[in-house]
Design an enzyme around this catalytic site. Sequence first.
Site, short mmCIF file in Angstrom:
data_model
loop_
_atom_site.label_atom_id
_atom_site.label_comp_id
_atom_site.label_asym_id
_atom_site.label_seq_id
_atom_site.Cartn_x
_atom_site.Cartn_y
_atom_site.Cartn_z
N GLY A 326 0.82 -1.21 0.00
CA GLY A 326 0.00 0.00 0.00
C GLY A 326 0.85 1.26 0.00
N SER A 327 0.37 2.28 0.68
CA SER A 327 1.03 3.59 0.63
C SER A 327 2.37 3.63 1.34
CB SER A 327 0.10 4.65 1.22
OG SER A 327 -1.05 4.81 0.41
N THR A 328 2.72 2.61 2.11
CA THR A 328 4.05 2.59 2.71
C THR A 328 5.12 2.49 1.62
OG1 THR A 328 4.07 0.17 2.96
CG2 THR A 328 3.17 1.46 4.79
N PHE A 329 4.71 2.08 0.40
CA PHE A 329 5.64 1.89 -0.71
C PHE A 329 5.90 3.20 -1.45
CE2 PHE A 329 6.65 0.43 -5.09
CZ PHE A 329 7.68 -0.48 -4.81
#
Length: 646
Positions: A326-329
């Site tokens: 998800g947005s951690t990437f």
Amino acid sequence: MIQGQRDTTERGPRFTRRALLLSAAQVGVMGLLGWRMHQLQVDKADQFRLLAEENRISVQLIPPARGLIFDINGVALATNEPVYRIVIVRENAGDVEDVLNRLARIITLTPEDIARTREEVARRPAFLPVTVIERITWDEVARVHVNAPALPGISAEVGLSRVYPHGQDTAHVVGYVGPVSEYDLSLISEPDPILQIPRFQIGKTGVENKLENAMRGTAGTRRIEVNALGRVMRELDRQEGDSGADIQLTLDSKLQAYVEARLDGESAACVVMDCETGDLRAIGSAPSFDPNLFVRGISVPDWTGLNENMYRPLAAKAFQGTYPPGSTFKAVTALAAMEAGVLTPEETIYCRGFVEVSGTRFHCWRAGGHGNVNFNDSLKFSCDCYYYEVSQRVGIDAMAAMARKMGIGVRHDLPLSAVASGLAPDRQWKREVRGEEWRIGDTVNASIGQGYVLASPLQLAVMTARLATGRNVEPRLIHAVDGVVQPIIGGESLGLNENFLRRTRQSMFDVVNHQRGTAYGTRFDIDGVKMAGKTGTSQVRRITPEERARGVTSNDQLPWERRDHALWIDFAPFDAPKYAVAVVVEHGGGGGSVAGPIGRDVTMQALAGGFPAPEAYPAATRGRATEIQDRVRNLLQERGRIEAGA
């Protein structure tokens, strides 16, 4: 008369010759007998003495003490305890069935015990002892000794068995041992003779399995004298073997216990990593299980309960599970673009709520869009459209290369079972594995950690530590083997632009500490110490245009297995990173609302070395945070990890 004298005279010489021949024959026979007796009694005395000894002396292997496992502070995580067991030797027992029936009238044996013993006796060599039952009481041992004459081939022994004092807290990391199976033996080309000892325990999972050779030790021997019935008369001599190596892990058992308690009730994982050394301080997977059940022989109901639990307690989610990050990437996508020279931190990109690519509309999580956003805003607000645009500039190959540099799509070398590699997909991967060409829509999906991209919580923790330090921090689980400290691997610079890294860290700080940051509610302040972090939410289902038109269904209205995964990463202190934390809550919903508070509490626990003061939490969230901490404290007390009132 004269004739008679002549006959006598003629017979004399003939008699004398016969006597001489007979005497010579007798001497020859006696000489032969004497030579043979000398050969048997002198020349081959040692050989025949050995044959005689083997008829009355039995040589037995003595299992070594298995090496112990400790945490970084010397707290025992795996130990050995003495147990009494009853064994049977087939060649001394005679009628095994009859002996087992007699034994069952003296001590309690289940039909399963008898059936298993009967099977092992038939499969094993006649001279090897087979365990009938173990973990019996001294009273039962005494009853067997008293009835020894009626139980040929039966004897009582004392041995060592594995114990895991921290039970479920370290089950997925430490693993467990169990009896050697035929399958285990089939995997070894030249098995150690000690593995032939029935019910000898070897590592099955985790560190117990991966460091089996070091922890097993070497067997000793003892020579015992037995009578004609096979009864042990005395022990002639004993040569002890070498104990297995003791292992010291990098885990902190107190922090590990806290992590497991904090994850209680969720299907989740959490990893805490030292940013300087790469030492793994906690590796939590929930729910967990009691490894002692497997050592003692797990029952069918217990096994069924674990195997059929939808939360998969047997799976080590922290390093075996892989999830769309998800947005951690997003930091990976942005770094790849900035390093490639196709993006600057100050450049703004307009977000109107969606981007159309090849006739497909890709939506931002905020329906109305974020307007013009730069790099700092893109992370702080977690704007999707910014990364849709950026990914098309840089391309998937550069993104995949950056992901691998940050630790995603790489199998980290740890002594754990089935460590996942994750996936940093590129054009070649899709061509070879899927037999298809890469599409621009695949790149757009990958830019926000969706599509084919997969990462384990362990890999997310590594990524976070590398973002925080700019160094090639490698995860480490083994601190020392038999007192010899193991080297720290890696640690060199990643070779990335320090300005880009500094901008990334500042943006992650704003995610948590800026009023408009997506994780503002998870901030804390411990005597001026603050953290930087990033939320993440990954979809496990496709949202159709029809659903989007009528309104996307919220997670709490969906079945559990169709809800989004909640993710979180952070490092702290912000200005001198010590710990990197990653959390994944399966089907937890929002990263900021579910995974973030878990990561915050774990980070505070690691920094404070215990429960922080309530004042460390913002006033708006202090009540809820204190309530959660009280629940965790009570659970730790129930499990015996902390004393009441602590």
